[in-house]
Design an enzyme around this catalytic site. Sequence first.
Site, PDB file in Angstrom:
ATOM      1  N   GLU A 179       0.878  -1.170   0.000  1.00  0.00           N
ATOM      2  CA  GLU A 179       0.000   0.000   0.000  1.00  0.00           C
ATOM      3  C   GLU A 179       0.919   1.225   0.000  1.00  0.00           C
ATOM      4  O   GLU A 179       1.821   1.307   0.837  1.00  0.00           O
ATOM      5  CB  GLU A 179      -0.878  -0.014   1.268  1.00  0.00           C
ATOM      6  CG  GLU A 179      -1.868   1.118   1.257  1.00  0.00           C
ATOM      7  CD  GLU A 179      -2.776   1.151   2.485  1.00  0.00           C
ATOM      8  OE1 GLU A 179      -2.774   0.194   3.276  1.00  0.00           O
ATOM      9  OE2 GLU A 179      -3.483   2.164   2.626  1.00  0.00           O
ATOM     10  N   ARG A 205       5.470 -13.141   9.189  1.00  0.00           N
ATOM     11  CA  ARG A 205       6.153 -11.899   8.842  1.00  0.00           C
ATOM     12  C   ARG A 205       7.501 -11.840   9.537  1.00  0.00           C
ATOM     13  O   ARG A 205       7.756 -12.574  10.503  1.00  0.00           O
ATOM     14  CB  ARG A 205       5.311 -10.687   9.216  1.00  0.00           C
ATOM     15  CG  ARG A 205       5.128 -10.489  10.706  1.00  0.00           C
ATOM     16  CD  ARG A 205       4.022  -9.512  11.031  1.00  0.00           C
ATOM     17  NE  ARG A 205       4.321  -8.154  10.627  1.00  0.00           N
ATOM     18  CZ  ARG A 205       3.607  -7.461   9.725  1.00  0.00           C
ATOM     19  NH1 ARG A 205       2.559  -8.000   9.145  1.00  0.00           N
ATOM     20  NH2 ARG A 205       3.921  -6.224   9.409  1.00  0.00           N
ATOM     21  N   LYS A 241       4.713   0.806   9.560  1.00  0.00           N
ATOM     22  CA  LYS A 241       4.745   2.075   8.828  1.00  0.00           C
ATOM     23  C   LYS A 241       4.321   3.236   9.716  1.00  0.00           C
ATOM     24  O   LYS A 241       4.870   4.318   9.622  1.00  0.00           O
ATOM     25  CB  LYS A 241       3.814   1.992   7.625  1.00  0.00           C
ATOM     26  CG  LYS A 241       4.356   1.118   6.520  1.00  0.00           C
ATOM     27  CD  LYS A 241       3.431   1.240   5.328  1.00  0.00           C
ATOM     28  CE  LYS A 241       3.546   0.027   4.432  1.00  0.00           C
ATOM     29  NZ  LYS A 241       2.400  -0.083   3.548  1.00  0.00           N
TER      30      LYS A 241
HETATM   31  P1  ATP Z   1       2.762  -2.265   8.097  1.00  0.00           P
HETATM   32  O1  ATP Z   1       2.157  -3.340   8.970  1.00  0.00           O
HETATM   33  O2  ATP Z   1       4.129  -1.865   8.438  1.00  0.00           O
HETATM   34  O3  ATP Z   1       1.859  -1.090   7.887  1.00  0.00           O
HETATM   35  P2  ATP Z   1       1.775  -3.503   5.799  1.00  0.00           P
HETATM   36  O4  ATP Z   1       1.683  -4.969   5.926  1.00  0.00           O
HETATM   37  O5  ATP Z   1       0.536  -2.733   5.951  1.00  0.00           O
HETATM   38  O6  ATP Z   1       2.940  -2.965   6.704  1.00  0.00           O
HETATM   39  P3  ATP Z   1       1.851  -3.423   2.991  1.00  0.00           P
HETATM   40  O7  ATP Z   1       2.153  -2.260   2.155  1.00  0.00           O
HETATM   41  O8  ATP Z   1       0.461  -3.912   3.050  1.00  0.00           O
HETATM   42  O9  ATP Z   1       2.391  -3.090   4.427  1.00  0.00           O
HETATM   43  O10 ATP Z   1       2.838  -4.619   2.678  1.00  0.00           O
HETATM   44  C1  ATP Z   1       3.080  -5.116   1.391  1.00  0.00           C
HETATM   45  C2  ATP Z   1       3.430  -6.556   1.510  1.00  0.00           C
HETATM   46  O11 ATP Z   1       4.546  -6.726   2.374  1.00  0.00           O
HETATM   47  C3  ATP Z   1       2.290  -7.341   2.105  1.00  0.00           C
HETATM   48  O12 ATP Z   1       2.089  -8.501   1.333  1.00  0.00           O
HETATM   49  C4  ATP Z   1       2.742  -7.681   3.487  1.00  0.00           C
HETATM   50  O13 ATP Z   1       2.256  -8.914   3.889  1.00  0.00           O
HETATM   51  C5  ATP Z   1       4.263  -7.690   3.341  1.00  0.00           C
HETATM   52  N1  ATP Z   1       4.899  -7.352   4.609  1.00  0.00           N
HETATM   53  C6  ATP Z   1       4.704  -6.246   5.346  1.00  0.00           C
HETATM   54  N2  ATP Z   1       5.416  -6.303   6.484  1.00  0.00           N
HETATM   55  C7  ATP Z   1       6.101  -7.472   6.453  1.00  0.00           C
HETATM   56  C8  ATP Z   1       7.017  -8.125   7.338  1.00  0.00           C
HETATM   57  N3  ATP Z   1       7.378  -7.566   8.510  1.00  0.00           N
HETATM   58  N4  ATP Z   1       7.509  -9.327   6.976  1.00  0.00           N
HETATM   59  C9  ATP Z   1       7.155  -9.882   5.807  1.00  0.00           C
HETATM   60  N5  ATP Z   1       6.301  -9.341   4.935  1.00  0.00           N
HETATM   61  C10 ATP Z   1       5.777  -8.143   5.247  1.00  0.00           C
END
Ligand code: ATP
Length: 568
Positions: free
Chosen positions: A39, A270, A280
Amino acid sequence: MPETKEAPAPAANFIRNIIDEDNAIGKWGGRVETRFPPEPNGYLHYGHAKSIFLNFGLARDYGGVCHLRFDDTNPEKEEQEYVDSIIESVRWLGFDWGRHLYYASDYFDTMYACAEYLITSGNAYVDSLTAEEMRAYRGTLNEPGKDSPYRTRSVEENLDLFRRMKAGEFADGAHVLRAKIDMASPNINLRDPAIYRIKHATHHNTGDTWCIYPMYTYAHPIEDAIEGITHSICTLEFEDQRPFYDWLLNKLADGGFFTRPLPQQIEFARLNLTYVVLSKRKLIQLVEEKHVDGWDDPRLPTLMGARRRGFTPEGFKRFTDQIGVSKADSWIDMSVLEACMRDDLNEHAPRRIAVLDPVKLIIDNYPENQTEDCFAPNHPQHPELGKRAIPFSRELWIEREYFTESPPKGYFRLFPGNRVRLRYGYVVECTGCDKDAAGNITAVHCTYLPDTKSGTPGADSVKVKGNIHWVSAPHACQAEVRLYDRLFAMPHPGRDRDYIEDINPDSKTIITAQLEPSLKHAVAEERFQFERHGYFVADLKDSKPGAPIFNRTVTLKDSWQNNGPHNV
Ligand code: ATP
Ligand code: MG
């Protein structure tokens, strides 16, 4: 697929097993299509690297493709700046999506059509409860929910209301469109989840075209199905959403929107890493409250920060290979990531000499104005990289800690009467030091033994225990060096108090160092090992050939396990 004879076969994991089984039964005709769906509401962080290597890595290894898809269904927090930085970071890690760059917002029309179909097929309704009422009707983990009084609205009424929602007739929150599934489901996510809400907001891509926006859990499966994704890999917190993912796509396949087989959602654990925060929201706070110097601050666990820190894409690859992929949540210690960077840098970074805490060493019996060359290998494990000349003269810079007037037992460096080798140069004997009025040492004095130059016959005739590095003072390049360390002093920032209070006050120290002259012309992002000190990189933004500025990437050894302020 490219020939990969020398590369070891990728380690098996449960996702590869699923793909292998699909291929064995011909489910997708051998096709593997994954996506990395950030996102655009922040910069990518180390955790995303795990997902990027996983998704792009699977596509590469199975001869498939991986899409870069911006999951931009929430108008309020998304910005072009984030889109640009995400593209830059995924490229930096070495991946290419070819023509497969997509925006979820490009599918808003299809998502809307799907919603109308759900209404007409009796699978969705417009609810007009307030948010508070809706919460109360939802029930709890132990109690079933209750049907909303609006759940029995006719198809015509639902369609009319939904179209008027789209036309902008209602205020935010007045109505929502919900899937009609089961308010008594033991899985709360199936208790008629909201799929469209009213939001009068300008979208970074679609502007003011829409005032209703799809919910993430509704939009994501549709995005996958539109793009023909085979394996939709996401983190474990979406496990409970999988039944809805499957419910939705099956309904839409029944309606002719998509054909079977439908994309399969697969969840993995994750990355949780000590000494950083990987959320984020928290990263935005660190930047906005200026705890760090912007999104690419080398201490921040963003990929832009990692790059300026001197971390390498190959180091991230080592790291993600090493930690693997599993279904069980766990913590990885920061030292694992640092060790992977060290291993990669050890292999690839040429060696150079830098004095970080300089004091003069004056060789009283060496002629003034004389200069000669000494020769230092560029890489001890790669003799083919040759040697370079480093100038030697009467006045050198050495580390302040290389001299003491009163040596503790076992101290082999400079103290009056002791001999040491100047690495790649001569053996010298310490004769004393100069001090200022306050008693601070301002220069160390010695004499040299002319027949002991490294690399000449007889160099080893005088045996010494100490070996110190140095830089010729008149030739040295004086430069700013930024000594970065971990941003947080605690392994789990925020566990015992506000995470901001766990920031390491010593995470950045700026010093003026004396570097060997060849470093003067370093270009941005050139990486070196400064012998005995660690790995350093010419700063991407501020360093210029002729006026270099270096960032410390990592020290040579892990100083946190034993001596760090806190152990894990
Ligand atoms: P945050 O929780 O930091 O806001 P998010 O999951 O909302 O991160 P996205 O932009 O949705 O961030 O993430 C894009 C992709 O990266 C998604 O498929 C998510 O599952 C993956 N992702 C995000 N954080 C991690 C992590 N700590 N380890 C592995 N994959 C991750
Ligand atoms: Mg997310």
